[in-house]
Design an enzyme around this catalytic site. Structure first.
Site, PDB file in Angstrom:
ATOM      1  N   CYS A  82       1.029  -1.261  -0.015  1.00  0.00           N
ATOM      2  CA  CYS A  82       0.088   0.090  -0.223  1.00  0.00           C
ATOM      3  C   CYS A  82       1.052   1.103  -0.010  1.00  0.00           C
ATOM      4  CB  CYS A  82      -0.955   0.183   1.243  1.00  0.00           C
ATOM      5  SG  CYS A  82      -2.058   1.495   1.356  1.00  0.00           S
ATOM      6  N   CYS A 116      -0.364   4.081   2.266  1.00  0.00           N
ATOM      7  CA  CYS A 116      -0.255   3.557   3.486  1.00  0.00           C
ATOM      8  C   CYS A 116       1.269   3.800   4.039  1.00  0.00           C
ATOM      9  CB  CYS A 116      -0.777   2.231   4.079  1.00  0.00           C
ATOM     10  SG  CYS A 116      -2.406   1.940   3.318  1.00  0.00           S
ATOM     11  N   ASP A 117       2.300   3.224   3.556  1.00  0.00           N
ATOM     12  CA  ASP A 117       3.515   3.236   3.762  1.00  0.00           C
ATOM     13  C   ASP A 117       4.545   3.977   3.103  1.00  0.00           C
ATOM     14  OD1 ASP A 117       2.594   1.138   5.563  1.00  0.00           O
ATOM     15  OD2 ASP A 117       3.060  -0.532   4.222  1.00  0.00           O
TER      16      ASP A 117
END
Length: 239
Positions: free
Chosen positions: A152, A155-156
């Site tokens: 992701c 996300c990261d």
């Protein structure tokens, strides 16, 4: 000896006999969406039962660190956040059944849910089975998840700020992730097994105009290289 199912629900929601009471709301999946659905149903005064074959949290529980979830200025551990979600749902009376739902008969009313151990009846069924990342299937991939291997970008991505990264794929998700990462990373390699993208045409020009993105055509990753427990590089094979 017979194997006992891991659950804390009552026999009243099982379906051997028509006289037994059906569950108000059955939720399949105990990720963030499933736990939230169960929480809202329980707070509305309904009997909510959440079915999950493994542990609550879904992909969230496998995320080592999260920095983009509201309310946690310093970030939070995915497993701890998932556990907190479960505790909150538990507090309002959501019940958990540790069984995998194998099938649902929506033609009946109440609906019938079958697991390996039991049958359950429910007036309403919410399917919150989430998604699974499409993995590369390489050695060390599982060990390096959260240590350089991510599924992701939004996300990261911040963990890779000012670093060199690689995106594997040629669809819309890969293209969108590459564009996002190009804004925060020093260098982005987009590796695709063909000589053109499958992504929607609108992405092509945007990718070509990125000064820090390099296409690696007709190539597939073959080996993840680790150093001190973290991803250090990727070896690709030209087709």
């Amino acid at each position: 000896m017979t194997e006992e199912p891991n659950n804390d629900t009552s026999a009243a929601c099982k379906a051997p006999g028509a006289q037994e009471k059906a569950i108000d709301v059955a939720v399949i999946g105990a990720g963030p969406a499933g736990l939230t659905a169960g929480l809202y149903a329980a707070r509305a005064g309904l009997e909510a039962v959440v079915f999950e074959r493994i542990a609550p949290g879904g992909q969230l529980a496998q995320t080592e660190h999260m920095e983009n979830y509201p309310g946690f200025p310093d970030g939070t551990n995915g497993f701890e956040l998932a556990f907190s979600m479960k505790q909150q749902a538990d507090r309002f009376g959501v019940r958990n059944v540790g069984e995998e739902v194998l099938s649902v008969d929506f033609t009946q009313n109440p609906k019938v849910l079958k697991t390996a151990f039991n049958e359950y009846r429910a007036n309403s069924v919410i399917i919150a089975t989430g998604a699974r990342p499409r993995k590369l299937g390489l050695e060390l991939e599982e060990e390096l998840q959260g240590r350089g291997v991510s599924y992701c970008a939004t996300c990261d991505g911040n963990f890779f700020r000012d670093k060199t990264v690689m995106v594997v794929g040629g669809g819309n998700t890969a293209a969108g992730d590459a564009i996002y990462l190009s804004r925060i990373c020093k260098k982005v390699y987009l590796v695709h097994r063909r000589d053109k993208l499958r992504a929607t045409a609108i992405y092509h020009k945007r990718l070509e105009d990125l000064p820090n993105l390099e296409f690696v055509w007709n190539a597939v990753p073959r080996k993840l290289v680790a150093d001190e427990g973290a991803l250090a590089g990727v070896r690709v094979e030209m087709l």
